[in-house]
Design an enzyme around this catalytic site. Structure first.
Site, PDB file in Angstrom:
ATOM      1  N   LYS A  27       0.777  -1.349  -0.074  1.00  0.00           N
ATOM      2  CA  LYS A  27       0.134   0.074   0.004  1.00  0.00           C
ATOM      3  C   LYS A  27       0.989   1.328   0.040  1.00  0.00           C
ATOM      4  O   LYS A  27       0.183   2.563  -0.561  1.00  0.00           O
ATOM      5  CB  LYS A  27      -1.183  -0.143   1.226  1.00  0.00           C
TER       6      LYS A  27
ATOM      7  N   ASP B 195     -10.021   2.585   1.650  1.00  0.00           N
ATOM      8  CA  ASP B 195     -10.262   2.035   3.093  1.00  0.00           C
ATOM      9  C   ASP B 195     -11.018   3.232   4.023  1.00  0.00           C
ATOM     10  O   ASP B 195     -11.544   2.934   4.877  1.00  0.00           O
ATOM     11  CB  ASP B 195      -8.816   1.829   3.728  1.00  0.00           C
TER      12      ASP B 195
HETATM   13  P1  NDP Z   1       0.013  -3.733   8.738  1.00  0.00           P
HETATM   14  O1  NDP Z   1       1.019  -4.820   8.503  1.00  0.00           O
HETATM   15  O2  NDP Z   1       0.197  -2.702   8.063  1.00  0.00           O
HETATM   16  O3  NDP Z   1      -0.083  -3.613  10.117  1.00  0.00           O
HETATM   17  C1  NDP Z   1       0.094  -4.671  11.320  1.00  0.00           C
HETATM   18  C2  NDP Z   1      -0.532  -3.849  12.822  1.00  0.00           C
HETATM   19  O4  NDP Z   1      -0.769  -5.136  13.664  1.00  0.00           O
HETATM   20  C3  NDP Z   1       0.658  -3.202  13.316  1.00  0.00           C
HETATM   21  O5  NDP Z   1      -0.077  -1.985  13.846  1.00  0.00           O
HETATM   22  C4  NDP Z   1       1.493  -4.104  14.166  1.00  0.00           C
HETATM   23  O6  NDP Z   1       2.125  -3.453  15.067  1.00  0.00           O
HETATM   24  C5  NDP Z   1       0.332  -4.674  14.597  1.00  0.00           C
HETATM   25  N1  NDP Z   1       0.583  -6.341  15.153  1.00  0.00           N
HETATM   26  C6  NDP Z   1       0.879  -7.344  14.392  1.00  0.00           C
HETATM   27  N2  NDP Z   1       1.203  -8.307  15.314  1.00  0.00           N
HETATM   28  C7  NDP Z   1       1.254  -7.818  16.352  1.00  0.00           C
HETATM   29  C8  NDP Z   1       1.232  -8.587  17.638  1.00  0.00           C
HETATM   30  N3  NDP Z   1       1.602  -9.750  17.815  1.00  0.00           N
HETATM   31  N4  NDP Z   1       1.092  -7.779  18.824  1.00  0.00           N
HETATM   32  C9  NDP Z   1       0.684  -6.530  18.510  1.00  0.00           C
HETATM   33  N5  NDP Z   1       0.539  -5.771  17.533  1.00  0.00           N
HETATM   34  C10 NDP Z   1       0.853  -6.448  16.250  1.00  0.00           C
HETATM   35  O7  NDP Z   1      -1.483  -4.692   8.322  1.00  0.00           O
HETATM   36  P2  NDP Z   1      -2.748  -3.458   8.031  1.00  0.00           P
HETATM   37  O8  NDP Z   1      -2.913  -2.297   8.668  1.00  0.00           O
HETATM   38  O9  NDP Z   1      -2.970  -3.393   6.841  1.00  0.00           O
HETATM   39  O10 NDP Z   1      -3.945  -4.596   8.670  1.00  0.00           O
HETATM   40  C11 NDP Z   1      -4.077  -4.719  10.021  1.00  0.00           C
HETATM   41  C12 NDP Z   1      -5.458  -5.435  10.038  1.00  0.00           C
HETATM   42  O11 NDP Z   1      -6.591  -4.879   9.656  1.00  0.00           O
HETATM   43  C13 NDP Z   1      -5.450  -6.796   9.645  1.00  0.00           C
HETATM   44  O12 NDP Z   1      -5.993  -7.932  10.334  1.00  0.00           O
HETATM   45  C14 NDP Z   1      -6.284  -6.699   8.235  1.00  0.00           C
HETATM   46  O13 NDP Z   1      -6.947  -8.008   7.839  1.00  0.00           O
HETATM   47  C15 NDP Z   1      -7.174  -5.782   8.834  1.00  0.00           C
HETATM   48  N6  NDP Z   1      -7.731  -4.910   7.531  1.00  0.00           N
HETATM   49  C16 NDP Z   1      -9.276  -4.733   7.344  1.00  0.00           C
HETATM   50  C17 NDP Z   1      -9.835  -4.238   6.301  1.00  0.00           C
HETATM   51  C18 NDP Z   1     -11.280  -4.328   6.130  1.00  0.00           C
HETATM   52  O14 NDP Z   1     -11.702  -3.764   4.986  1.00  0.00           O
HETATM   53  N7  NDP Z   1     -11.910  -4.874   6.922  1.00  0.00           N
HETATM   54  C19 NDP Z   1      -9.063  -3.483   5.431  1.00  0.00           C
HETATM   55  C20 NDP Z   1      -7.512  -3.271   5.833  1.00  0.00           C
HETATM   56  C21 NDP Z   1      -7.167  -3.979   6.823  1.00  0.00           C
HETATM   57  P3  NDP Z   1       3.629  -3.063  15.015  1.00  0.00           P
HETATM   58  O15 NDP Z   1       3.880  -1.798  14.302  1.00  0.00           O
HETATM   59  O16 NDP Z   1       4.242  -3.014  16.461  1.00  0.00           O
HETATM   60  O17 NDP Z   1       4.201  -4.220  14.483  1.00  0.00           O
END
Ligand code: NDP
Length: 281
Positions: free
Chosen positions: A65, A101
């Site tokens: 993205k 989004d």
């Molecule tokens: P990114 O990879 O950009 O971000 C992931 C996020 O999850 C970060 O904030 C990361 O924190 C956090 N994270 C990952 N693992 C852990 C952990 N073990 N403990 C705590 N925090 C954690 O992904 P996206 O932002 O694109 O997606 C995030 C979620 O949103 C996904 O589940 C995705 O499916 C959902 N989503 C849903 C959409 C919809 O239309 N319903 C649209 C887009 C996304 P850190 O920065 O510390 O690594």
């Protein structure tokens, strides 16, 4: 036959091809929508192909993205402010990057949950691509205060700084992951959003159940599973809940409207998405 698709790496989870193709077929638009697994190193060449082969456009998901934002010719104001692109439109060989989004989240709050965040206090878990779109949208809807909490706090701070530079006036703060400060903020909040990927796997949850605020709308952007542990525990505490399916449909509908120039058949898209999710389980 025109081409459309979603790109990501890996892409096993996407149900976008099911509901976008259903919408195209329903409207009699001669286009094929497929999923394309594109590695980061292959991205520039793939974008060049979209342009030269006259595709209608693309959806973009993790991890592309942010990278796609620097490979298009122009960004919509929302995509620029968020710093991420989830939809590309090919306009006469000019690639325009959008972020649906944001409108997907906005519509899901208003139309699905009947929740207007204006003047309210929101707690946001996560500061990745989805978290950025959620924070931007809440601010543009006039949220009163927003507390951002991310496992790596520097990412939450970078997001807050970015939003402040775009001159949003709401109170904005970051609190450390798992801290007492977060607990205090949860006690009085009106909206709690999980925009982390924690919950995609059974049994995991970003917050201990006893901290979930019964007075708030508790929103998990995850839609598969439809009821995460986070949402199940929020329901047990008496909170109103919403999963990510409505946001997925509304962001897809907004993308469809950009490509097709006509209203999206929301009911058709939702039915196809639900069928695709059922067939996954
Ligand atoms: P990114 O990879 O950009 O971000 C992931 C996020 O999850 C970060 O904030 C990361 O924190 C956090 N994270 C990952 N693992 C852990 C952990 N073990 N403990 C705590 N925090 C954690 O992904 P996206 O932002 O694109 O997606 C995030 C979620 O949103 C996904 O589940 C995705 O499916 C959902 N989503 C849903 C959409 C919809 O239309 N319903 C649209 C887009 C996304 P850190 O920065 O510390 O690594």
């Amino acid at each position: 036959m025109k081409k459309l698709g979603i790109i990501g790496w890996p892409l096993g989870h996407s149900i976008s091809p099911a509901f976008q193709q259903a919408a195209l077929d329903h409207c009699g638009i001669k286009a094929r929508y497929h999923a394309y697994e594109v590695r980061p190193a292959e991205l520039p060449a793939f974008m060049a192909r979209v342009r030269s082969e006259g595709w209608l456009g693309l959806n973009v998901t993790v991890p592309h993205k942010e990278a796609v934002a620097s490979l298009v010719d122009e960004l919509s104001p929302e995509a620029r402010a968020i710093g991420a692109v989830n939809t590309v439109v090919n306009q006469g060989s000019r690639l325009i990057g959008h972020n649906t989004d944001a409108s997907g989240f906005r519509e899901s709050l208003l139309a699905e949950a009947g929740f207007d965040p204006a003047g309210r206090h929101a707690v946001l878990l996560g500061a990745g691509g989805a978290g950025r779109a959620v924070a931007f949208t809440l601010l543009s809807m006039g949220v009163g205060a927003i507390t951002i909490c991310n496992r790596h706090q520097e990412r939450a701070e970078a997001l807050a700084d970015h939003l402040r530079r775009h001159s949003h006036s709401a109170a904005m703060e970051t609190v450390p992951w798992g801290s007492g400060e977060l607990e205090a903020k949860l006690e009085g909040c009106d909206l709690l959003v999980n925009a982390t990927s924690v919950g995609l796997h059974p049994g995991e949850t970003p917050l201990p159940g006893h901290l979930l605020p019964p007075q708030a709308l508790v929103y998990d952007l995850i839609y598969s599973p439809p009821v995460t542990r986070f949402l199940a525990e929020a329901q047990q505490r008496g909170a109103r809940t919403l999963n990510g399916l409505a946001m997925l449909i509304y962001q897809g509908a907004a993308a469809f409207e950009l490509w097709a120039g006509q209203l999206a058949p929301l009911g058709v898209m939702r039915a196809a998405a639900e069928a695709a999710l059922r067939s996954k389980t």
